[in-house]
Design a protein around this motif. Structure first.
Motif, PDB file in Angstrom:
ATOM      1  N   VAL A  85       0.838  -1.198   0.000  1.00 28.27           N
ATOM      2  CA  VAL A  85       0.000   0.000   0.000  1.00 28.27           C
ATOM      3  C   VAL A  85       0.876   1.252   0.000  1.00 28.27           C
ATOM      4  CG1 VAL A  85      -1.679   1.323   1.335  1.00 28.27           C
ATOM      5  CG2 VAL A  85      -1.973  -1.135   1.048  1.00 28.27           C
ATOM      6  N   SER A  86       1.963   1.231   0.771  1.00 30.44           N
ATOM      7  CA  SER A  86       2.873   2.373   0.781  1.00 30.44           C
ATOM      8  C   SER A  86       3.495   2.588  -0.594  1.00 30.44           C
ATOM      9  CB  SER A  86       3.980   2.158   1.819  1.00 30.44           C
ATOM     10  OG  SER A  86       3.444   2.137   3.129  1.00 30.44           O
ATOM     11  N   ILE A  87       3.936   1.510  -1.215  1.00 28.38           N
ATOM     12  CA  ILE A  87       4.541   1.611  -2.538  1.00 28.38           C
ATOM     13  C   ILE A  87       3.515   2.121  -3.547  1.00 28.38           C
ATOM     14  CG2 ILE A  87       5.496   0.213  -4.430  1.00 28.38           C
ATOM     15  CD1 ILE A  87       6.865  -1.465  -2.218  1.00 28.38           C
ATOM     16  N   GLY A  88       2.236   1.828  -3.311  1.00 25.58           N
ATOM     17  CA  GLY A  88       1.187   2.325  -4.200  1.00 25.58           C
ATOM     18  C   GLY A  88       1.088   3.843  -4.220  1.00 25.58           C
ATOM     19  N   ARG A  89       1.724   4.500  -3.240  1.00 25.74           N
ATOM     20  CA  ARG A  89       1.701   5.959  -3.202  1.00 25.74           C
ATOM     21  C   ARG A  89       2.880   6.577  -3.949  1.00 25.74           C
ATOM     22  NH1 ARG A  89       2.577   8.032   1.453  1.00 25.74           N
ATOM     23  NH2 ARG A  89       3.067   6.212   2.724  1.00 25.74           N
ATOM     24  N   LEU A  90       3.769   5.753  -4.473  1.00 26.64           N
ATOM     25  CA  LEU A  90       4.882   6.277  -5.258  1.00 26.64           C
ATOM     26  C   LEU A  90       4.355   6.875  -6.557  1.00 26.64           C
ATOM     27  CD1 LEU A  90       7.384   3.297  -4.902  1.00 26.64           C
ATOM     28  CD2 LEU A  90       7.572   5.519  -3.780  1.00 26.64           C
ATOM     29  N   ARG A  91       4.849   8.056  -6.892  1.00 25.17           N
ATOM     30  CA  ARG A  91       4.422   8.681  -8.144  1.00 25.17           C
ATOM     31  C   ARG A  91       5.637   9.295  -8.828  1.00 25.17           C
ATOM     32  NH1 ARG A  91      -0.112   9.534  -5.063  1.00 25.17           N
ATOM     33  NH2 ARG A  91       0.694  11.440  -4.120  1.00 25.17           N
ATOM     34  N   HIS A  92       6.019   8.705  -9.926  1.00 22.91           N
ATOM     35  CA  HIS A  92       7.135   9.208 -10.722  1.00 22.91           C
ATOM     36  C   HIS A  92       6.929   8.712 -12.142  1.00 22.91           C
ATOM     37  CE1 HIS A  92      11.225   9.729 -12.289  1.00 22.91           C
ATOM     38  NE2 HIS A  92      11.410  10.594 -11.303  1.00 22.91           N
ATOM     39  N   ARG A  93       7.246   9.544 -13.110  1.00 23.60           N
ATOM     40  CA  ARG A  93       6.963   9.206 -14.506  1.00 23.60           C
ATOM     41  C   ARG A  93       7.791   8.031 -15.013  1.00 23.60           C
ATOM     42  NH1 ARG A  93      10.372  11.938 -18.452  1.00 23.60           N
ATOM     43  NH2 ARG A  93       8.605  11.742 -19.854  1.00 23.60           N
ATOM     44  N   ASN A  94       8.824   7.633 -14.277  1.00 26.03           N
ATOM     45  CA  ASN A  94       9.647   6.496 -14.695  1.00 26.03           C
ATOM     46  C   ASN A  94       9.463   5.279 -13.805  1.00 26.03           C
ATOM     47  OD1 ASN A  94      11.674   9.081 -15.512  1.00 26.03           O
ATOM     48  ND2 ASN A  94      11.257   7.558 -17.080  1.00 26.03           N
ATOM     49  N   LEU A  95       8.346   5.236 -13.074  1.00 28.64           N
ATOM     50  CA  LEU A  95       7.964   4.063 -12.304  1.00 28.64           C
ATOM     51  C   LEU A  95       6.618   3.562 -12.798  1.00 28.64           C
ATOM     52  CD1 LEU A  95       8.801   5.230  -8.655  1.00 28.64           C
ATOM     53  CD2 LEU A  95      10.277   3.985 -10.242  1.00 28.64           C
ATOM     54  N   VAL A  96       6.464   2.245 -12.865  1.00 25.06           N
ATOM     55  CA  VAL A  96       5.170   1.667 -13.222  1.00 25.06           C
ATOM     56  C   VAL A  96       4.264   1.772 -11.996  1.00 25.06           C
ATOM     57  CG1 VAL A  96       3.934  -0.399 -13.964  1.00 25.06           C
ATOM     58  CG2 VAL A  96       6.226   0.079 -14.857  1.00 25.06           C
ATOM     59  N   PRO A  97       3.129   2.456 -12.104  1.00 28.91           N
ATOM     60  CA  PRO A  97       2.267   2.615 -10.922  1.00 28.91           C
ATOM     61  C   PRO A  97       1.720   1.271 -10.427  1.00 28.91           C
ATOM     62  CG  PRO A  97       1.674   4.181 -12.644  1.00 28.91           C
ATOM     63  CD  PRO A  97       2.624   3.210 -13.262  1.00 28.91           C
ATOM     64  N   LEU A  98       1.909   0.999  -9.146  1.00 28.67           N
ATOM     65  CA  LEU A  98       1.274  -0.141  -8.495  1.00 28.67           C
ATOM     66  C   LEU A  98      -0.074   0.347  -7.976  1.00 28.67           C
ATOM     67  CD1 LEU A  98       1.214  -2.995  -7.319  1.00 28.67           C
ATOM     68  CD2 LEU A  98       2.494  -2.132  -5.356  1.00 28.67           C
ATOM     69  N   LEU A  99      -1.142  -0.156  -8.551  1.00 28.40           N
ATOM     70  CA  LEU A  99      -2.470   0.384  -8.263  1.00 28.40           C
ATOM     71  C   LEU A  99      -3.111  -0.219  -7.024  1.00 28.40           C
ATOM     72  CD1 LEU A  99      -3.834   0.439 -11.930  1.00 28.40           C
ATOM     73  CD2 LEU A  99      -2.608   2.233 -10.689  1.00 28.40           C
ATOM     74  N   GLY A 100      -2.764  -1.455  -6.704  1.00 25.59           N
ATOM     75  CA  GLY A 100      -3.375  -2.066  -5.528  1.00 25.59           C
ATOM     76  C   GLY A 100      -3.184  -3.567  -5.510  1.00 25.59           C
ATOM     77  N   TYR A 101      -3.985  -4.241  -4.700  1.00 27.83           N
ATOM     78  CA  TYR A 101      -3.811  -5.675  -4.499  1.00 27.83           C
ATOM     79  C   TYR A 101      -5.157  -6.334  -4.231  1.00 27.83           C
ATOM     80  CZ  TYR A 101      -4.862  -5.398   0.471  1.00 27.83           C
ATOM     81  OH  TYR A 101      -5.510  -5.238   1.657  1.00 27.83           O
ATOM     82  N   CYS A 102      -5.146  -7.658  -4.235  1.00 25.04           N
ATOM     83  CA  CYS A 102      -6.301  -8.463  -3.832  1.00 25.04           C
ATOM     84  C   CYS A 102      -5.763  -9.748  -3.224  1.00 25.04           C
ATOM     85  CB  CYS A 102      -7.186  -8.768  -5.044  1.00 25.04           C
ATOM     86  SG  CYS A 102      -8.570  -9.879  -4.691  1.00 25.04           S
ATOM     87  N   ARG A 103      -6.439 -10.257  -2.188  1.00 25.04           N
ATOM     88  CA  ARG A 103      -6.063 -11.532  -1.578  1.00 25.04           C
ATOM     89  C   ARG A 103      -7.214 -12.506  -1.709  1.00 25.04           C
ATOM     90  NH1 ARG A 103      -4.146 -12.539   3.828  1.00 25.04           N
ATOM     91  NH2 ARG A 103      -5.591 -11.011   4.697  1.00 25.04           N
TER      92      ARG A 103
END
Length: 672
Positions: A388-406
């Motif tokens: 969830v923390s990594i999902g808050r990363l925002r940079h034009r050269n990173l692939v956005p991690l949108l979320g998860y499911c279990r």
């Protein structure tokens, strides 16, 4: 035509253009706004600048020109404007690009690009004094090339996206206390822009819609706009989409020359769509009333079907996960998005699971869904917290991690889909498209910028732990984006990372990581060095020859450098269309990053400076670079894995007789 008649015609034109110096839009129904790109007017009168499309720009302008200079000395008159806007991203913590109030010489801004350029400029005209453009940006992405201060700021722009002044979005209370505002919260906000033609001062004020205009401006700039603005200009808005879908709305707008823009009454403005609003089910509005008593049997069968269906899509949800609600996807949505995880939707298979392409049922957003087994539940709570923390990363050269499911025995990670796939397919196995040097150099610099952001610019240190060409994805414009954060570790700045299981891929693993189990920013730099050589040479760090021999790429590059022929190591597919000084720089930087001593390797800040040629690369011969300095360390836990590669000066490539294999292991097996 007589002089008198010409004068009369001139005066008539002057009157027509000068009359339109004050206007107000209480919504945009039946208006004559100039629209282009993807901008549109909704049925209830909202100006919607952007929609669910990628890499597009949008403009909306008041249709008539405004006279900004009416005095003989050519000074710009005072003016003011106010607007109510809302930025509503598809995902609560991941926004697209921002919106700009703009004063421009023409309508439409044809010479502009989407994404970080906000539909305002291009990479060639950004900063040109001939632009004659003034703007106030409400920006929700931090673009390092424009020196953005963060991903939630307001800036005053003059001929450039490098703001003359900017500050974090918010407002000052009557008591002088600063209150933060999140621009992409999805809720309406109001902004006031005022220019004092006498004091030559620009004031920008921001505030929520449930309060009057704050007394203290958010930011100010003393600047004479007379050299910037022409006699007549157009006023309006520009915005753009990148890889994350975001809707930019304007609810109301007023403008005035030589006076205060008319106040907007919030209750008179059109309403935004409700969060998560969907079309009403036809089953409920049409089908249900038609069901008769004779259909009871059908209903019973339907209930049984839905019970079975519910079990099929059952998820694992524990109490502690409720706080991560916005980041959690429904398994049912991911199932239908990937057409039931069909083989034809499979994008690839790695050491941690299979990745599928999907199209979300409602939003139609393209995603990549990675299925990871989590037989062990050890560390799951900590793992999800980091995801969830990594999902808050925002940079034009990173692939956005949108979320998860279990669900049951697996974890699903949802990423933004990159249309051009992974970089490795453009480097190996006779690719359909061969990347030229300029494209490769742009990708290298982009990944370096993204890694610098992870190491130093975000609120925590993020160690990626799996940097390689197969984890660099290419967007529609072939920009490199570092992805796959399944192995990433987070820790606070200034603290020491903890020992973990050794994870990664042979050829990219730093020797100290293998010895101590500690993944650090320096071990990421080591992997980045292997990645540099990989991209320039078009070869994997370790290549198998037959069943018992392996080619070590760093040995080959070192041998070429030692003999004074380092350019011999470049990919033959580059042909002759390359800049030798850039190729040499990257090859030498790859060797420097591959040094066995972490203290000798540069930081990613230094790497970016070297690649931008802001700082000269150190002379490798003065650093005492030797084959020993590039030797990988041995770690007893790896048994027969080759962690030490001897150099051979007798052949163009050096070999080892031991087999090499990936030592990646699931982060869920413990030790995160």
């Amino acid at each position: 035509m007589s002089l008198k008649l010409v004068l009369v015609v001139f005066l008539l034109v002057k009157v027509v253009t000068s009359e339109d110096t004050s206007f107000i839009y209480k919504g945009f129904k039946s208006t004559q706004l100039y629209l282009d790109g993807i901008s549109e007017l909704t049925q209830n009168g909202l100006l919607r600048l952007t929609n669910d499309t990628k890499q597009q720009k949008a403009h909306a302008f008041h249709p008539n020109p405004v006279v900004f200079k009416t005095t003989s000395n050519g000074s710009v008159s005072s003016f003011s404007t106010t607007l109510v806007f809302a930025i509503r991203p598809e995902y609560p913590t991941l926004s697209g690009h921002g919106i700009v109030f703009v004063v421009a010489p023409t309508k439409g801004l044809p010479n502009s690009l989407p994404s970080q350029y906000l539909g305002l400029f291009t990479d060639t005209n950004n900063g040109n004094i001939t632009n004659h453009v003034f703007g106030v940006e409400l920006d929700t992405i931090q673009s390092k090339e424009f020196d953005d201060i963060n991903d939630n700021h307001v800036g005053i722009d003059i001929n450039s996206l490098k703001s003359d002044n900017s500050t974090t979005a918010g407002y000052y209370t009557s008591g002088g206390e600063f209150k933060n505002l999140t621009l992409f919260s999805g809720y309406p906000m109001q902004v006031w822009v005022e220019y004092d033609g006498v004091k030559k001062q620009i004031d920008v004020t921001l505030g929520p819609t449930n309060m009057d205009k704050p007394e203290v401006p958010l930011l100010s700039l003393t600047k004479d706009l007379s050299p910037i603005l022409n006699d007549t200009m157009y006023v309006g808005f520009t915005s753009a989409t990148g890889s994350v879908h975001t809707s930019h709305y304007v609810l109301g707008w007023s403008f005035k020359i030589n006076g205060q823009a008319q106040q907007l009454v919030i209750s008179e403005l059109p309403k935004l769509p409700k969060f998560g609003e969907k079309k009403e089910s036809k089953f409920l509005t049409i089908g249900l009333p038609l069901i008769s008593l004779s259909s009871v049997f059908v209903i019973i069968l339907s209930v049984a079907y839905f019970i079975k269906r519910k079990k099929k899509f059952a998820e694992l949800l524990e109490d502690w996960e409720h706080e991560y609600g916005p980041h959690r996807f429904k398994y049912k949505d991911l199932y239908f998005a990937t057409k039931g995880f069909k083989e034809k939707e499979l994008l690839g298979t790695g050491g941690f699971g299979r990745v599928y392409k999907g199209v979300m049922p409602v939003s139609k957003i393209e995603v990549a869904v990675k299925r990871v087994s989590h037989e062990s539940r050890q560390g799951m709570r900590e793992f999800v917290a980091e995801i969830v923390s990594i999902g808050r990363l925002r940079h034009r050269n990173l692939v956005p991690l949108l979320g998860y499911c279990r669900r049951k025995g697996e974890l699903l990670l949802v990423y933004d889909y990159m249309s051009n796939g992974s970089l490795d397919k453009y480097l190996y196995n006779q690719p359909r498209v061969t990347l030229n040097w300029n494209q490769r150099f742009v990708i290298i610099k982009g990944v370096a910028s993204g890694l610098f952001y992870l190491h130093e610019e975000w609120e925590q240190v993020v160690v990626h732990r799996d940097i390689k060409a197969s984890n660099v994805l290419l967007d529609a414009e072939l920009n490199g984006r570092l992805g796959d954060f399944g192995l990433a570790r987070l820790y606070d700045h200034g603290t020491d990372p903890q020992t973990t299981h050794v994870v990664g891929t042979l050829g990219y693993l730093a020797p100290e990581h293998a010895r101590t189990g500690k993944a650090t920013t320096s071990s990421d730099v080591f992997a980045f060095g292997a990645f540099l050589l990989e991209v320039v040479c078009g070869r994997r760090p370790i290549e198998h020859i037959g069943e018992s021999e392996s080619v070590i790429l760093v040995d080959w590059v070192y041998d070429c450098w030692k003999t004074g022929e380092i350019l011999m190591a470049k990919d033959p597919n580059l042909g002759l269309d390359y800049k030798s000084e850039e190729v040499e720089l990257v090859l030498k930087l790859g060797l420097l990053c591959s040094h066995s001593e972490p203290s000798v390797r540069p930081s990613m800040r230094q790497v970016v400076q070297y690649l931008e040629m802001d700082v000269p690369l150190p002379d490798l011969s003065l650093l005492g670079l030797s084959s020993a300095g590039l030797t990988f360390g041995h770690h007893e836990d790896f048994g027969n894995f080759p962690m030490s590669y001897p150099f051979s000066m007798e052949k163009p490539f050096s070999h080892t007789t031991q087999s090499s294999t990936s030592v990646t292991e699931s982060l869920l097996s413990g030790g995160r």
